[in-house]
Design an enzyme around this catalytic site. Structure first.
Site, PDB file in Angstrom:
ATOM      1  N   SER A 193     -26.203  91.564 108.655  1.00 52.25           N
ATOM      2  CA  SER A 193     -26.176  91.768 110.421  1.00 52.25           C
ATOM      3  C   SER A 193     -27.025  90.638 111.171  1.00 52.25           C
ATOM      4  O   SER A 193     -28.375  90.290 110.332  1.00 52.25           O
ATOM      5  CB  SER A 193     -27.335  93.026 111.048  1.00 52.25           C
ATOM      6  OG  SER A 193     -27.966  93.207 110.268  1.00 52.25           O
ATOM      7  N   GLU A 215     -25.622  99.810 116.884  1.00 51.82           N
ATOM      8  CA  GLU A 215     -26.549  97.977 116.767  1.00 51.82           C
ATOM      9  C   GLU A 215     -27.171  98.468 117.354  1.00 51.82           C
ATOM     10  O   GLU A 215     -27.721  98.840 118.295  1.00 51.82           O
ATOM     11  CB  GLU A 215     -25.833  97.348 118.148  1.00 51.82           C
ATOM     12  CG  GLU A 215     -26.072  95.558 117.707  1.00 51.82           C
ATOM     13  CD  GLU A 215     -25.500  95.323 116.762  1.00 51.82           C
ATOM     14  OE1 GLU A 215     -26.150  94.418 116.748  1.00 51.82           O
ATOM     15  OE2 GLU A 215     -24.193  95.523 115.978  1.00 51.82           O
ATOM     16  N   GLU A 274     -34.912  98.419 111.950  1.00 51.76           N
ATOM     17  CA  GLU A 274     -34.007  98.772 111.576  1.00 51.76           C
ATOM     18  C   GLU A 274     -34.152  99.978 110.272  1.00 51.76           C
ATOM     19  O   GLU A 274     -33.694 100.889 110.102  1.00 51.76           O
ATOM     20  CB  GLU A 274     -32.794  97.531 111.143  1.00 51.76           C
ATOM     21  CG  GLU A 274     -32.308  96.860 112.025  1.00 51.76           C
ATOM     22  CD  GLU A 274     -31.424  95.785 111.936  1.00 51.76           C
ATOM     23  OE1 GLU A 274     -31.451  95.524 110.784  1.00 51.76           O
ATOM     24  OE2 GLU A 274     -31.118  94.807 112.759  1.00 51.76           O
ATOM     25  N   ASP A 332     -24.734  96.664 113.115  1.00 48.92           N
ATOM     26  CA  ASP A 332     -26.532  97.048 111.910  1.00 48.92           C
ATOM     27  C   ASP A 332     -26.488  98.213 111.386  1.00 48.92           C
ATOM     28  O   ASP A 332     -27.264  97.856 110.017  1.00 48.92           O
ATOM     29  CB  ASP A 332     -27.322  96.762 112.493  1.00 48.92           C
ATOM     30  CG  ASP A 332     -27.817  95.390 113.805  1.00 48.92           C
ATOM     31  OD1 ASP A 332     -27.411  94.651 113.312  1.00 48.92           O
ATOM     32  OD2 ASP A 332     -28.359  95.168 114.884  1.00 48.92           O
TER      33      ASP A 332
END
Length: 144
Positions: free
Chosen positions: A31, A55, A11, A42
């Site tokens: 998240s 996401e 991420e 996210d």
């Protein structure tokens, strides 16, 4: 390294890539936690008022990915409130490539499964950035 920490690392990689392309971007640190009252994705990436709610998912190779109903609902609700677009970002670890599946295309098929066909028809990061910035790719120009 745990799967959770590895996921956070992926991420952060995506956040950095958007940032390097001029987006204002933030990763939601809660998240995946038990924070269920407020629904947020996210990652949120913004470029000149255009909002992307994302996401993030990670897979080792292209395969079918199953989503939780709550993940789809929170993404839809957040993007609706923000006036933005919702995407599922899938990092294919073996290639290092990010693919973006438009949530609208998933809703047409029930919304809880990303198939290999979805992945192959999805946008690459560079394509999504070009669309958001309003830049055309060479193959989008018509021959006259």
């Amino acid at each position: 390294m745990s799967n959770r920490r590895r996921g956070f690392s992926h991420e952060r990689d995506l956040v950095q890539r958007f940032w390097n392309h001029g987006f204002a971007v933030i990763r939601s640190p809660a998240s995946g936690s038990k924070a269920k009252i407020i629904l947020y994705p996210d990652i949120v990436a913004i470029y000149h008022g255009k909002v992307l709610a994302i996401e993030a998912k990670t897979v080792r190779k292209e395969r079918t990915i199953y989503l939780k109903q709550q993940q789809v609902e929170k993404l839809m609700e957040f993007s609706k409130r923000a006036g933005g677009e919702a995407y599922i970002a899938v990092k294919i670890v073996g290639t290092g490539e990010w693919r973006f599946v438009d949530l609208k295309s998933l809703q047409e098929t029930g919304g809880l499964k990303i198939t290999k066909a979805h992945l192959s028809a999805s946008l690459k990061l560079e394509d999504l950035i070009s669309i958001v910035k309003g830049v055309k790719r060479l193959d989008e120009f018509s021959k006259q």
